[in-house]
Design an enzyme around this catalytic site. Structure first.
Site, PDB file in Angstrom:
ATOM      1  N   TYR A 172       0.168   0.141  10.670  1.00  0.00           N
ATOM      2  CA  TYR A 172      -0.189  -0.292   9.317  1.00  0.00           C
ATOM      3  C   TYR A 172       0.979  -0.056   8.365  1.00  0.00           C
ATOM      4  O   TYR A 172       1.321  -0.919   7.549  1.00  0.00           O
ATOM      5  CB  TYR A 172      -1.423   0.474   8.851  1.00  0.00           C
ATOM      6  CG  TYR A 172      -1.884   0.122   7.452  1.00  0.00           C
ATOM      7  CD1 TYR A 172      -2.406  -1.145   7.171  1.00  0.00           C
ATOM      8  CD2 TYR A 172      -1.819   1.051   6.424  1.00  0.00           C
ATOM      9  CE1 TYR A 172      -2.838  -1.469   5.900  1.00  0.00           C
ATOM     10  CE2 TYR A 172      -2.259   0.732   5.152  1.00  0.00           C
ATOM     11  CZ  TYR A 172      -2.767  -0.520   4.880  1.00  0.00           C
ATOM     12  OH  TYR A 172      -3.192  -0.845   3.619  1.00  0.00           O
TER      13      TYR A 172
ATOM     14  N   SER B  15       0.838  -1.195   0.000  1.00  0.00           N
ATOM     15  CA  SER B  15       0.000   0.000   0.000  1.00  0.00           C
ATOM     16  C   SER B  15       0.870   1.240   0.000  1.00  0.00           C
ATOM     17  O   SER B  15       2.027   1.205   0.458  1.00  0.00           O
ATOM     18  CB  SER B  15      -0.902   0.001   1.239  1.00  0.00           C
ATOM     19  OG  SER B  15      -1.516   1.259   1.443  1.00  0.00           O
TER      20      SER B  15
END
Length: 318
Positions: free
Chosen positions: A189, A163
């Site tokens: 994350y 990501s």
């Protein structure tokens, strides 16, 4: 090594169906983790449409069975076979069971499942911070366990779904589990998504002699996905308004799966390995996070970081 670029018709708006058009995968076998929702479903659909036999590796096998039944009803007659396998990346025993149950070669492994921005610090049963455990360690254990099957395929591809969130943090090797620093959903994350890229770099180096390529990717900003199910959307809105979080234009789920499918099956990236892609092309490096809506951080492609992460990951999975 020079990097072949996808045709100019491949880009941010390309769909998985467009990438797979004309690709022949009959006789190939694929595993797609997290294939019961979002881009995992569309990745499985595209690979099966090209003839690959696809295993949907999912935590909720009932949901996986419903997806498989829907895809079977929608796919053309010559499509590959769909099966469902139980895989909970937070539970090492299910990873071990999945690996033990696999027989024969594996041509494509797409590490697509993940969790995002858990609002509070949580740990798995073996004491690992959940985002790092699910997004990286579970996939690492799965890929390493399936390495003999990948090597037997004589040209396997490993695809690691990362990501743009990797720009939020490098891997904090001295405190992976937030035992000393304050927990933050985004840096947590971020380090897990950086780990996804570093895994591809490490696998590319270690498995090249087995004919295995490994690459990572950013699928895009996709609203229609269960990945954001744990997120506080007001916090996200505040984050965007503050300038701390920049987001690329939104994509559909079909567009979001395109880069995964490109790396899993397209002849345009044959032999390319250890790279990070977005919008169906290799990403450009960025020097800072502020304002960035694309690109890859140098620390995510650093071979020394990849070697260190590989060693740490081997130790953590025992």
């Amino acid at each position: 090594m020079s990097v072949p670029q996808a045709p100019h018709t491949f880009g941010a708006s390309t769909t998985a169906a467009e990438v797979i058009d004309g690709v022949e995968l009959h006789g190939r076998r694929a595993v797609v983790t997290g294939a019961s929702s979002g881009i995992g479903v569309e990745t499985a659909r595209a690979l099966a449409a090209a003839g690959a036999d696809v295993t949907l590796a999912v935590r909720d096998t009932d949901a996986g069975a419903r997806v498989a039944a829907r895809l079977e009803a929608e796919l053309p007659p010559a499509s590959g076979k769909l099966t469902v396998g139980r895989l909970d990346l937070a539970d090492r025993s299910t990873v071990e069971s999945f690996v033990a149950g696999w027989q024969g070669p594996l041509h494509i492994l797409v590490g697509n499942a993940g969790v995002m921005a858990l609002p509070e610090l949580t740990h798995t049963s073996d004491g690992r911070e959940t985002q790092f455990a699910v997004n990286h360690l579970g996939h690492f254990a799965l890929a390493v366990g399936l390495h003999p099957a990948l090597a037997a395929a004589n040209g396997a591809r490993v695809v690691s779904v990362s990501s743009i969130g990797h720009l939020f943090s490098p891997v904090a090797f001295d405190d992976l589990d937030y035992r000393f620093r304050p927990y933050d959903p985004w840096t947590s994350y971020g380090q897990s998504k950086t780990a996804n890229i570093l895994f591809a770099v490490g696998a590319a180096e270690r498995w090249a002699d087995d004919g295995i390529t490994a690459n990572a990717l950013m699928p895009g900003n996709i609203a229609d996905t269960s990945l954001a199910r744990h997120m506080d959307m007001q916090q996200v809105a505040d984050f965007v308004a503050s300038g701390e979080l920049a987001l690329p234009p939104q994509k559909t789920v079909e567009q979001g799966a395109a880069t995964s499918v490109l790396l899993a099956a397209s002849p345009t990236v044959e032999g390319v390995t250890g790279r990070y892609f977005e919008d169906c092309a290799q990403a450009e490096p960025v020097a800072r996070r502020a304002g960035a809506i694309a690109g890859v951080a140098p620390y995510a492609l650093d071979p020394e970081n990849a070697d260190r992460l590989w060693s740490v990951s081997e130790r953590l999975i025992g």
